[in-house]
Design a protein around this motif. Sequence first.
Motif, PDB file in Angstrom:
ATOM      1  N   MET A   1       0.813  -1.199   0.000  1.00 54.61           N
ATOM      2  CA  MET A   1       0.000   0.000   0.000  1.00 54.61           C
ATOM      3  C   MET A   1       0.855   1.261   0.000  1.00 54.61           C
ATOM      4  O   MET A   1       0.549   2.220  -0.670  1.00 54.61           O
ATOM      5  N   SER A   2       1.951   1.266   0.752  1.00 54.04           N
ATOM      6  CA  SER A   2       2.790   2.463   0.804  1.00 54.04           C
ATOM      7  C   SER A   2       3.462   2.711  -0.543  1.00 54.04           C
ATOM      8  O   SER A   2       3.715   3.849  -0.893  1.00 54.04           O
ATOM      9  N   ASN A   3       3.766   1.642  -1.299  1.00 54.89           N
ATOM     10  CA  ASN A   3       4.351   1.805  -2.625  1.00 54.89           C
ATOM     11  C   ASN A   3       3.382   2.529  -3.547  1.00 54.89           C
ATOM     12  O   ASN A   3       3.780   3.405  -4.308  1.00 54.89           O
ATOM     13  N   HIS A   4       2.119   2.160  -3.469  1.00 51.92           N
ATOM     14  CA  HIS A   4       1.087   2.836  -4.270  1.00 51.92           C
ATOM     15  C   HIS A   4       0.999   4.314  -3.887  1.00 51.92           C
ATOM     16  O   HIS A   4       0.902   5.183  -4.751  1.00 51.92           O
ATOM     17  N   ARG A   5       1.049   4.595  -2.617  1.00 52.44           N
ATOM     18  CA  ARG A   5       0.985   5.979  -2.125  1.00 52.44           C
ATOM     19  C   ARG A   5       2.203   6.772  -2.601  1.00 52.44           C
ATOM     20  O   ARG A   5       2.086   7.932  -3.006  1.00 52.44           O
ATOM     21  N   GLU A   6       3.370   6.161  -2.561  1.00 51.01           N
ATOM     22  CA  GLU A   6       4.590   6.836  -3.034  1.00 51.01           C
ATOM     23  C   GLU A   6       4.508   7.146  -4.522  1.00 51.01           C
ATOM     24  O   GLU A   6       4.864   8.237  -4.952  1.00 51.01           O
ATOM     25  N   LEU A   7       4.028   6.186  -5.294  1.00 51.66           N
ATOM     26  CA  LEU A   7       3.875   6.419  -6.727  1.00 51.66           C
ATOM     27  C   LEU A   7       2.890   7.552  -7.009  1.00 51.66           C
ATOM     28  O   LEU A   7       3.111   8.388  -7.887  1.00 51.66           O
ATOM     29  N   LYS A   8       1.804   7.578  -6.259  1.00 53.06           N
ATOM     30  CA  LYS A   8       0.804   8.630  -6.422  1.00 53.06           C
ATOM     31  C   LYS A   8       1.410   9.994  -6.086  1.00 53.06           C
ATOM     32  O   LYS A   8       1.205  10.974  -6.812  1.00 53.06           O
ATOM     33  N   ASN A   9       2.181  10.074  -5.025  1.00 53.69           N
ATOM     34  CA  ASN A   9       2.827  11.335  -4.643  1.00 53.69           C
ATOM     35  C   ASN A   9       3.857  11.774  -5.676  1.00 53.69           C
ATOM     36  O   ASN A   9       3.966  12.956  -5.986  1.00 53.69           O
TER      37      ASN A   9
ATOM     38  N   TYR B   1       3.745  11.111  -8.856  1.00 52.08           N
ATOM     39  CA  TYR B   1       2.983  11.578 -10.006  1.00 52.08           C
ATOM     40  C   TYR B   1       2.493  13.002  -9.776  1.00 52.08           C
ATOM     41  O   TYR B   1       2.604  13.868 -10.641  1.00 52.08           O
TER      42      TYR B   1
END
Length: 122
Positions: A1-9, A11
Motif C-alpha cells: 500500500m505504501s508503494n502505491h501511495r509513493e507512486l501517487k505522490n 505523479y
Amino acid sequence: MSNHRELKNQYKESMVPMGVFVIRNTKNQRVYVGSSSNLEGAMNRHRFELSTKTHRNSALLTDWIAHGPAAFHFEVLDRIAQSENPNFDYPAELATVLALWQEELHCFGAQGYNPAPSKKQA
C-alpha cells in the motif's frame, strides 16, 4: 500500500505547471494574456521569439523592438491545480481560466496585444 501511495505522490509532484500568464509592457501598459499546459516553456518560447525577432504577434514584436526587453514583464497569473479526478478536462479548464483573465485584463484592441476573439456562431 505504501508503494502505491509513493507512486501517487511522485505523479502529483511531476505534473508540469499549467495555467495562464501575462506579458506586460511597462511603458504603455499593453498586455498579452496566454495559456499553456507548460507555463515555463511557453514563456520561454515567447522570450526567445521576441529576442530573435520571430514572434508571430507583430504589435507585440514592434513594441519589444521599440522599447527593449527591459520594458516587458512576464508573470504567471493562475495555475491549474492537479485534480484527483482522472477524467478531469484540463484543456477545458485552461480555456475557461484564460477567458476570465483576458476579460479581466482587457487584452484586446488598443489595450492589449491579443487578437480579437472570433465570433461564435449561434
